[in-house]
Design a protein around this motif. Structure first.
Motif, short mmCIF file in Angstrom:
data_model
loop_
_atom_site.label_atom_id
_atom_site.label_comp_id
_atom_site.label_asym_id
_atom_site.label_seq_id
_atom_site.Cartn_x
_atom_site.Cartn_y
_atom_site.Cartn_z
N TYR A 1 0.82 -1.21 0.00
CA TYR A 1 0.00 0.00 0.00
C TYR A 1 0.85 1.26 0.00
N GLU A 2 0.56 2.16 -0.91
CA GLU A 2 1.01 3.53 -0.75
C GLU A 2 0.13 4.14 0.33
N MET A 3 0.66 5.13 1.04
CA MET A 3 -0.05 5.66 2.21
C MET A 3 -0.04 7.18 2.23
N ASN A 4 -1.03 7.73 2.93
CA ASN A 4 -1.14 9.17 3.08
C ASN A 4 -1.54 9.53 4.52
N TRP A 5 -1.26 10.77 4.86
CA TRP A 5 -1.85 11.41 6.03
C TRP A 5 -2.76 12.52 5.53
N VAL A 6 -3.96 12.57 6.09
CA VAL A 6 -4.95 13.60 5.77
C VAL A 6 -5.43 14.18 7.09
N ARG A 7 -5.64 15.48 7.16
CA ARG A 7 -6.08 16.07 8.42
C ARG A 7 -7.35 16.88 8.23
N GLN A 8 -8.02 17.11 9.36
CA GLN A 8 -9.26 17.87 9.36
C GLN A 8 -9.32 18.74 10.61
N TYR B 1 4.75 16.32 0.17
CA TYR B 1 4.15 17.06 1.28
C TYR B 1 3.32 18.22 0.77
N ALA B 2 2.30 18.58 1.53
CA ALA B 2 1.58 19.81 1.29
C ALA B 2 2.50 20.97 1.65
N PRO C 1 -10.94 21.29 13.32
CA PRO C 1 -12.29 21.26 13.89
C PRO C 1 -13.29 22.07 13.08
N GLY C 2 -14.35 21.42 12.66
CA GLY C 2 -15.40 22.09 11.90
C GLY C 2 -15.03 22.46 10.48
N LYS C 3 -13.89 21.98 10.00
CA LYS C 3 -13.40 22.34 8.66
C LYS C 3 -13.38 21.14 7.73
N GLY C 4 -12.90 21.37 6.52
CA GLY C 4 -12.83 20.33 5.52
C GLY C 4 -11.57 19.49 5.63
N LEU C 5 -11.39 18.62 4.65
CA LEU C 5 -10.25 17.73 4.63
C LEU C 5 -9.06 18.39 3.94
N GLU C 6 -7.87 18.12 4.47
CA GLU C 6 -6.64 18.65 3.87
C GLU C 6 -5.62 17.52 3.78
N TRP C 7 -5.15 17.24 2.58
CA TRP C 7 -4.09 16.26 2.39
C TRP C 7 -2.79 16.80 2.98
N VAL C 8 -2.05 15.94 3.67
CA VAL C 8 -0.82 16.35 4.35
C VAL C 8 0.43 15.77 3.67
N VAL D 1 -7.78 16.65 13.48
CA VAL D 1 -7.78 15.19 13.53
C VAL D 1 -6.93 14.72 12.36
N TYR D 2 -5.99 13.84 12.65
CA TYR D 2 -5.09 13.33 11.62
C TYR D 2 -5.50 11.88 11.30
N TYR D 3 -5.77 11.64 10.01
CA TYR D 3 -6.14 10.31 9.54
C TYR D 3 -5.02 9.73 8.69
N CYS D 4 -4.75 8.45 8.86
CA CYS D 4 -3.91 7.76 7.89
C CYS D 4 -4.84 7.04 6.91
N THR D 5 -4.42 6.96 5.67
CA THR D 5 -5.23 6.32 4.64
C THR D 5 -4.35 5.50 3.72
N THR D 6 -4.91 4.41 3.20
CA THR D 6 -4.23 3.69 2.14
C THR D 6 -4.46 4.46 0.85
N ASP D 7 -3.66 4.19 -0.15
CA ASP D 7 -3.73 4.89 -1.43
C ASP D 7 -3.58 3.85 -2.52
#
Lengths: 110, 118
Positions: free
Chosen positions: B32-39, B60-61, B41-48, B93-99
């Motif tokens: 799996y390629e992987m990513n971190w994405v964050r959000q 990186y962003a 509070p009360g906002k949208g998603l941002e790729w990190v 909030v920081y999410y890890c995701t598969t890619d």
């Protein structure tokens, strides 16, 4: 900062159809696949549509995606209360060399 | 079913550091390629950040470039995000995701909260 533009909110009655737009540019939507994500309240996002118009296994066929030029759309037909959520589009951006998300759209079922 | 579990979030002062971890349940983590994405509070998603399967390609962003470092240990089925010189605007909030190719962020963790405040 979101590069892809979505309407902040859409609302419709149950069993009706809503469409969410996602506007980008030639460096992202115009040249790369668009994916859509559903985020239920208090939950992590979930992949809803990939590669512009494909449904992952287990996703209801009431959801559909399309793309034309530098814009994409998500449609939800037969709207249900469980569809109340935030929806985000995303695509790779060749100029920024990274992923970009849409501003997000809140769907309300009246 | 692949599961991702993040940890390492918490409260940190501006200028401080944190290291986030993401453990993947599948033994096939290395594919799996992987990513971190964050959000925020009360906002949208941002790729990190993005990392390839072997770790030889990283992106990186602009908002985190030079401060955050993504890495992975395939033997431990783990993804990491070293965050230095943290700012209030990194609160999220920081999410890890598969890619997966063509699918983008197809599997998400439950997220870990990072709060930067004095």
């Amino acid at each position: 900062q979101s590069v892809l533009t979505q309407p902040p909110s859409v609302s419709e009655a149950p069993r009706q159809r809503v469409t969410i737009s996602c506007s980008g540019s030639s460096s992202n939507i115009g040249n790369n696949a668009v994916n859509w994500y559903q985020q239920l309240p208090g939950k992590a996002p979930k992949l809803l549509i990939y590669y512009d118009d494909l449904l992952p296994s287990g996703v209801s066929d009431r959801f559909s995606g399309s793309k034309s030029g530098t814009s994409a759309s998500l449609a939800i037909s037969g709207l249900q209360s469980e569809d109340e959520a935030d929806y985000f589009c995303a695509a790779w951006d060749d100029r920024l060399i990274g992923y970009v998300f849409g501003t997000g759209t809140k769907v309300t079922v009246l | 079913e692949v599961q991702l579990v993040e940890s390492g979030g918490g409260l940190v002062q501006p200028g401080g550091s944190l290291r986030l971890s993401c453990v993947v349940s599948e033994s096939t983590f290395s594919v799996y390629e992987m990513n971190w994405v964050r959000q925020a509070p009360g906002k949208g998603l941002e790729w990190v950040s993005f990392i390839s399967t072997s770790g030889d390609t990283i992106h990186y962003a602009d908002s985190v470039k030079g401060r955050f470092t993504i890495s992975r240990d395939n033997t431990k089925k783990s993804l990491y995000l070293q965050m230095n010189n943290l700012r209030a605007e990194d609160t999220a909030v920081y999410y890890c995701t598969t890619d997966t190719p063509k699918k983008g962020f197809d599997i998400w963790g439950q997220g870990t909260m990072v709060t930067v405040s004095s």
